[in-house]
Design a protein around this motif. Sequence first.
Motif, mmCIF file in Angstrom:
data_model
loop_
_atom_site.group_PDB
_atom_site.id
_atom_site.type_symbol
_atom_site.label_atom_id
_atom_site.label_comp_id
_atom_site.label_asym_id
_atom_site.label_seq_id
_atom_site.Cartn_x
_atom_site.Cartn_y
_atom_site.Cartn_z
ATOM 1 N N GLY A 81 0.826 -1.203 0.000
ATOM 2 C CA GLY A 81 0.000 0.000 0.000
ATOM 3 C C GLY A 81 0.853 1.241 0.000
ATOM 4 O O GLY A 81 2.054 1.195 0.289
ATOM 5 N N LEU A 82 0.233 2.357 -0.342
ATOM 6 C CA LEU A 82 0.946 3.638 -0.346
ATOM 7 C C LEU A 82 0.427 4.528 0.775
ATOM 8 O O LEU A 82 -0.763 4.556 1.062
ATOM 9 N N SER A 83 1.341 5.213 1.445
ATOM 10 C CA SER A 83 1.006 6.179 2.493
ATOM 11 C C SER A 83 0.066 5.559 3.527
ATOM 12 O O SER A 83 0.449 4.634 4.230
ATOM 13 N N MET A 84 -1.180 6.028 3.630
ATOM 14 C CA MET A 84 -2.126 5.419 4.567
ATOM 15 C C MET A 84 -2.250 3.924 4.320
ATOM 16 O O MET A 84 -2.333 3.124 5.262
ATOM 17 N N GLY A 85 -2.247 3.540 3.044
ATOM 18 C CA GLY A 85 -2.336 2.129 2.703
ATOM 19 C C GLY A 85 -1.133 1.333 3.150
ATOM 20 O O GLY A 85 -1.241 0.134 3.435
ATOM 21 N N ALA A 86 0.036 1.976 3.215
ATOM 22 C CA ALA A 86 1.229 1.293 3.732
ATOM 23 C C ALA A 86 1.058 0.975 5.210
ATOM 24 O O ALA A 86 1.463 -0.093 5.686
ATOM 25 N N ASN A 87 0.462 1.910 5.932
ATOM 26 C CA ASN A 87 0.171 1.702 7.354
ATOM 27 C C ASN A 87 -0.817 0.554 7.533
ATOM 28 O O ASN A 87 -0.589 -0.381 8.321
ATOM 29 N N GLN A 88 -1.914 0.601 6.780
ATOM 30 C CA GLN A 88 -2.935 -0.435 6.910
ATOM 31 C C GLN A 88 -2.386 -1.820 6.563
ATOM 32 O O GLN A 88 -2.621 -2.792 7.281
ATOM 33 N N THR A 89 -1.678 -1.899 5.445
ATOM 34 C CA THR A 89 -1.213 -3.211 4.994
ATOM 35 C C THR A 89 -0.115 -3.771 5.876
ATOM 36 O O THR A 89 0.017 -4.991 5.992
ATOM 37 N N MET A 90 0.677 -2.902 6.515
ATOM 38 C CA MET A 90 1.666 -3.434 7.442
ATOM 39 C C MET A 90 0.987 -4.080 8.639
ATOM 40 O O MET A 90 1.384 -5.170 9.086
ATOM 41 N N ARG A 91 -0.028 -3.436 9.160
ATOM 42 C CA ARG A 91 -0.749 -4.019 10.295
ATOM 43 C C ARG A 91 -1.389 -5.345 9.895
ATOM 44 O O ARG A 91 -1.356 -6.321 10.648
ATOM 45 N N ILE A 92 -1.973 -5.360 8.696
ATOM 46 C CA ILE A 92 -2.607 -6.600 8.238
ATOM 47 C C ILE A 92 -1.575 -7.703 8.081
ATOM 48 O O ILE A 92 -1.764 -8.834 8.548
ATOM 49 N N ALA A 93 -0.461 -7.389 7.428
ATOM 50 C CA ALA A 93 0.565 -8.413 7.178
ATOM 51 C C ALA A 93 1.174 -8.924 8.472
ATOM 52 O O ALA A 93 1.277 -10.144 8.686
ATOM 53 N N MET A 94 1.580 -8.006 9.361
ATOM 54 C CA MET A 94 2.297 -8.419 10.564
ATOM 55 C C MET A 94 1.385 -9.120 11.573
ATOM 56 O O MET A 94 1.865 -9.899 12.393
ATOM 57 N N ASN A 95 0.097 -8.839 11.513
ATOM 58 C CA ASN A 95 -0.843 -9.547 12.391
ATOM 59 C C ASN A 95 -1.308 -10.870 11.791
ATOM 60 O O ASN A 95 -1.994 -11.647 12.469
ATOM 61 N N ASN A 96 -0.925 -11.110 10.522
ATOM 62 C CA ASN A 96 -1.414 -12.306 9.842
ATOM 63 C C ASN A 96 -0.325 -12.906 8.952
ATOM 64 O O ASN A 96 -0.545 -13.159 7.761
ATOM 65 N N LEU A 97 0.834 -13.140 9.521
ATOM 66 C CA LEU A 97 1.935 -13.701 8.734
ATOM 67 C C LEU A 97 1.672 -15.139 8.312
ATOM 68 O O LEU A 97 2.407 -15.678 7.484
ATOM 69 N N ASP A 98 0.640 -15.746 8.842
ATOM 70 C CA ASP A 98 0.237 -17.066 8.347
ATOM 71 C C ASP A 98 -0.531 -16.952 7.025
ATOM 72 O O ASP A 98 -0.827 -17.950 6.378
ATOM 73 N N HIS A 99 -0.830 -15.701 6.613
ATOM 74 C CA HIS A 99 -1.544 -15.463 5.358
ATOM 75 C C HIS A 99 -0.699 -14.738 4.306
ATOM 76 O O HIS A 99 -1.054 -14.765 3.124
#
Length: 385
Positions: A267-285
């Motif tokens: 993601g970019l800017s705000m999307g980078a923030n959102q996608t990092m949280r999603i990825a790091m909370n769901n590294l099984d995905h």
Amino acid sequence: MKYIQSLLVIFALFIGSIATAQTDKVVEDFKPSSVNQQGKEFPQVNSEGRVRVRIEAPQAKKVQLDIGAVKYDLTKDENGVWTGESAPQDEGFHYYQLNIDGASVPDPGTRYFYGAGRWGSGIEIPAHDRDFYALKKVPHGLVSENLYYSDITESWRRCFVYTPPGYHGDLSKRYPVLYLQHGSFEDETGWSNQGHANLILDNLIADNKAVPMIIVMDNGYAFKPQEEETTGRPAMVFEEMMMQEIIPMIDARFRTLANRENRAIAGLSMGANQTMRIAMNNLDHFAYYGGFSGTANYPSSDEIDVETFLDGAFADGEKVDEQLKVLWLGLGTKEPEPFPESIGTFINMLKKQGIQYEYYESPETAHEWLTWRRSLYQYAQLLFK
């Protein structure tokens, strides 16, 4: 002697004024913008990157071009037509608007784009490296609009999905997926309209530089209505939606390789923030993360506390390094603070934790779409290999 010296000073000032005038002279090689509405002559762009606009407004008292956080006065002719141009702009895509007697309105000559929280005008300043997102005579994928009902937000929503060339040919083949998010005050149309994500992937795939993949572009603004009723403010629930609704829907509707090794997010800017949280909370995905002009919000400091940042998601550096096949960060060299400082702090944390990462700087671009187009171009080449 004093008379001669005075003449020399006057002559020097005269020459200097001529040089200044020549420097400020506008190069008259303007051409219609590539994102104009069909048949519209204005707005135009010249070889210096100046934007010239024209609008008929005979009753107006003052008209301005508003671009790059600067307003430029237009001049009215005897027919009530206002014309004027900006200073040279950076290469790439820029939002702009016209200001007519204090009212900000879109330019009727351009196609409209959703950005800055509204549908408005956009302009392309031709970039020297625009070939990588150009429309070429290569096999092209398909961008489809997908409507779905979200039980979490209790609303109808949509996402746009890019399927690569050949997807509708061999119906037995399955594909990896990249979930790609927009920035603040933009929406699910951004990556295909302003970002040219589909053309970037078409060209990469044609050059055998990227693996054919599906790209999902959803709206990062997702709110739970009942939260507003009880707390007075809506709760952002995009992470919950991504994991419980969007990914299962995409895996059901499209021929995906539904495992973490074949699932990326960026993601970019705000999307980078959102996608990092999603990825790091769901590294099984997810096995791939890309942050364009951003990472995740954290208190401004010289050092990140890994025990508390994202609930300790980076505390076990060895495990994170093993799980993430690619951790990619991109930034424009002209980005304003706090982006360079925050990403620099984040990189220092990665180094301290022994986590490998890729870092890219887009030359001579700021917090803008050319930075993010280049970032996607670089990031996509590393995925699913």
